[in-house]
Design an enzyme around this catalytic site. Sequence first.
Site, PDB file in Angstrom:
ATOM      1  N   ARG A 161       0.653  -1.404   0.267  1.00 43.61           N
ATOM      2  CA  ARG A 161      -0.140   0.285  -0.077  1.00 43.61           C
ATOM      3  C   ARG A 161       0.974   0.896   0.055  1.00 43.61           C
ATOM      4  O   ARG A 161       0.394   1.961   0.530  1.00 43.61           O
ATOM      5  CB  ARG A 161      -0.416   0.165   1.218  1.00 43.61           C
ATOM      6  CG  ARG A 161      -1.982  -1.112   1.339  1.00 43.61           C
ATOM      7  CD  ARG A 161      -3.047  -0.900  -0.064  1.00 43.61           C
ATOM      8  NE  ARG A 161      -4.096  -1.374   0.388  1.00 43.61           N
ATOM      9  CZ  ARG A 161      -4.167  -2.445   0.010  1.00 43.61           C
ATOM     10  NH1 ARG A 161      -2.754  -3.616  -0.388  1.00 43.61           N
ATOM     11  NH2 ARG A 161      -5.441  -3.912   0.045  1.00 43.61           N
ATOM     12  N   SER A 235     -10.565  -0.552   3.255  1.00 50.66           N
ATOM     13  CA  SER A 235      -9.445  -0.866   5.318  1.00 50.66           C
ATOM     14  C   SER A 235      -8.931   0.045   5.541  1.00 50.66           C
ATOM     15  O   SER A 235      -8.260   1.685   4.936  1.00 50.66           O
ATOM     16  CB  SER A 235      -8.211  -1.475   4.433  1.00 50.66           C
ATOM     17  OG  SER A 235      -8.403  -2.870   4.067  1.00 50.66           O
ATOM     18  N   GLU A 331      -4.557   3.259   6.848  1.00 55.36           N
ATOM     19  CA  GLU A 331      -3.891   3.302   5.518  1.00 55.36           C
ATOM     20  C   GLU A 331      -4.366   4.840   4.212  1.00 55.36           C
ATOM     21  O   GLU A 331      -4.767   5.253   3.174  1.00 55.36           O
ATOM     22  CB  GLU A 331      -4.810   1.782   4.073  1.00 55.36           C
ATOM     23  CG  GLU A 331      -4.451   1.554   3.312  1.00 55.36           C
ATOM     24  CD  GLU A 331      -4.948   0.462   2.204  1.00 55.36           C
ATOM     25  OE1 GLU A 331      -6.319   1.432   1.960  1.00 55.36           O
ATOM     26  OE2 GLU A 331      -5.547  -0.280   3.392  1.00 55.36           O
TER      27      GLU A 331
HETATM   28  N1  EPU Z   1      -9.787 -10.914  10.408  1.00 54.47           N
HETATM   29  C1  EPU Z   1     -10.711 -10.929  11.484  1.00 54.47           C
HETATM   30  N2  EPU Z   1     -12.241  -9.777  12.179  1.00 54.47           N
HETATM   31  C2  EPU Z   1     -12.460  -8.894  10.843  1.00 54.47           C
HETATM   32  C3  EPU Z   1     -11.601  -8.887   9.198  1.00 54.47           C
HETATM   33  C4  EPU Z   1     -10.289 -10.104   9.180  1.00 54.47           C
HETATM   34  O1  EPU Z   1     -10.460 -11.800  12.335  1.00 54.47           O
HETATM   35  O2  EPU Z   1     -13.285  -8.224  11.054  1.00 54.47           O
HETATM   36  C5  EPU Z   1      -8.900 -11.754   9.853  1.00 54.47           C
HETATM   37  C6  EPU Z   1      -8.976 -13.272   9.884  1.00 54.47           C
HETATM   38  O3  EPU Z   1      -8.035 -13.954  10.440  1.00 54.47           O
HETATM   39  C7  EPU Z   1      -9.229 -13.610   8.287  1.00 54.47           C
HETATM   40  C8  EPU Z   1      -7.641 -12.138   8.070  1.00 54.47           C
HETATM   41  O4  EPU Z   1      -8.202 -11.032   9.409  1.00 54.47           O
HETATM   42  O5  EPU Z   1      -8.904 -14.441   7.788  1.00 54.47           O
HETATM   43  C9  EPU Z   1      -8.079 -11.579   6.974  1.00 54.47           C
HETATM   44  O6  EPU Z   1      -9.108 -10.784   5.904  1.00 54.47           O
HETATM   45  P1  EPU Z   1      -9.607 -10.318   4.574  1.00 54.47           P
HETATM   46  O7  EPU Z   1      -9.488 -11.428   3.986  1.00 54.47           O
HETATM   47  O8  EPU Z   1     -10.984  -9.785   4.958  1.00 54.47           O
HETATM   48  O9  EPU Z   1      -8.178  -8.925   4.574  1.00 54.47           O
HETATM   49  P2  EPU Z   1      -6.826  -8.088   5.675  1.00 54.47           P
HETATM   50  O10 EPU Z   1      -6.120  -8.538   5.895  1.00 54.47           O
HETATM   51  O11 EPU Z   1      -8.907  -8.053   6.291  1.00 54.47           O
HETATM   52  C10 EPU Z   1      -6.788  -7.097   3.245  1.00 54.47           C
HETATM   53  C11 EPU Z   1      -6.303  -6.124   2.864  1.00 54.47           C
HETATM   54  C12 EPU Z   1      -8.008  -5.554   1.613  1.00 54.47           C
HETATM   55  C13 EPU Z   1      -8.064  -6.788   0.971  1.00 54.47           C
HETATM   56  C14 EPU Z   1      -8.171  -8.602   1.708  1.00 54.47           C
HETATM   57  C15 EPU Z   1      -8.381  -9.175   0.563  1.00 54.47           C
HETATM   58  C16 EPU Z   1      -5.383  -4.275   4.463  1.00 54.47           C
HETATM   59  C17 EPU Z   1      -5.297  -3.146   4.552  1.00 54.47           C
HETATM   60  N3  EPU Z   1      -6.765  -4.061   3.486  1.00 54.47           N
HETATM   61  O12 EPU Z   1      -7.690  -7.233   4.877  1.00 54.47           O
HETATM   62  O13 EPU Z   1      -7.675  -4.901   0.718  1.00 54.47           O
HETATM   63  O14 EPU Z   1      -9.418  -6.485   0.156  1.00 54.47           O
HETATM   64  O15 EPU Z   1      -7.021  -8.007   2.580  1.00 54.47           O
HETATM   65  O16 EPU Z   1      -7.166  -9.765   0.390  1.00 54.47           O
HETATM   66  O17 EPU Z   1      -4.186  -4.972   3.909  1.00 54.47           O
HETATM   67  C18 EPU Z   1      -8.954  -2.035   1.149  1.00 54.47           C
HETATM   68  O18 EPU Z   1      -7.590  -1.778   0.855  1.00 54.47           O
HETATM   69  O19 EPU Z   1      -9.260  -1.324   1.302  1.00 54.47           O
HETATM   70  C19 EPU Z   1      -9.139  -3.933   1.288  1.00 54.47           C
HETATM   71  C20 EPU Z   1     -10.085  -3.375   2.013  1.00 54.47           C
END
Ligand code: EPU
Length: 336
Positions: A161, A235, A331
């Site tokens: 990012r 995010s 972010e």
């Molecule tokens: N998780 C939780 N609770 C939550 C959300 C997530 O426990 O409410 C944990 C779980 O362990 C889950 C893990 O986080 O398995 C990963 O969650 P998710 O796949 O939803 O991804 P994220 O790490 O929360 C990142 C990006 C998103 C992107 C997703 C999918 C960042 C800051 N965010 O989120 O990007 O869509 O991965 O690849 O890196 C964005 O940048 O606006 C965005 C939505």
Amino acid sequence: MILLQQQFSLKQFNTFGIETFAEYFTELHSANDINEIATLPYKKYILGGGSNILLCTNINGIVIHNAIKGITITKEDTKYVWLNVMAGEIWHDLVLYTIDKGWGGLENLALIPGTVGAAPIQNIGAYGAEVKNVIDSVCCWHWEEKKWITLSNSDCHFGYRDSIFKNSLKDKTLVCSVVFKLKKQPDFNITYNILGNELKNRAIKELSVKAIADAVIHIRTQKLPNPKEIGNAGSFFKNPTIALSQYIALQKQFSDIPHYPIDTDHVKIPAGWLIEQCGFKGYITGHTGVHKNQALVLVNYGNATGYEIIELAEKICSTIKNKFGILLEMEVQVWK
Ligand code: EPU
């Protein structure tokens, strides 16, 4: 000739749906308009889809909404196609266009809000892919040097990012177009667990860029609030990187703490998990809150101000710092 509007409401131009006013506002429809804007003596703020900004105050200066459109093939060979895409194209429209052609590279990035010009700035990423993997070059106007510059992929210093546009070139350029290098015979990236599982559930017979994009669209629609219904900017925080030693120490106390290895000494922790563990998932205060399905997303339930959202973000950060000793970084870009 550009149209300059005064005291212009930005409410429709940011996905958080926050009302602040720009002293001046104009929309760019052609690269030639830039020469005219360059002569104006106001501080310049560049707006794409407004999907990664938080507006806190009225803007003293000119807000430039980049709406320059156009997609052209500039080169192709047996393996690749090079697409020159103007910055004002809607990101998801571009993804759908490439999927329709069967070209590989953007399928994991389906349904990300915003415009093409914003994609390299924060190196958008999702489901195991980052846009830096398919960017060939970025063409920008440099306000101080008053000339066009073209940055190669390595010139852009892409990180998680992050890019040169958020660092040494911050506020110095206007991204005008991006060249993407896409694969004619795609190889598929389905290593991200949530995506792999969704594809398994769908019992896809033959994997394709369309099948992947459909799965991504389904996952995103389930988890992430639609900004047209609830104001948000995706995010709000980055997933923090911590030392492996800190992770091992935390694991003793929180045995189910998820992590992704970065290198031999560092791991990334999902900020959504940290926020959820602190009891904030679904939390509502005043007009703002934390989304009920994805704790990484802060939302505007009504007429929230940018400062109210910052206040909530600060509360979340200090709670996480106290509980886990981890400092979250935003972010979203704050305009104040
Ligand atoms: N998780 C939780 N609770 C939550 C959300 C997530 O426990 O409410 C944990 C779980 O362990 C889950 C893990 O986080 O398995 C990963 O969650 P998710 O796949 O939803 O991804 P994220 O790490 O929360 C990142 C990006 C998103 C992107 C997703 C999918 C960042 C800051 N965010 O989120 O990007 O869509 O991965 O690849 O890196 C964005 O940048 O606006 C965005 C939505």
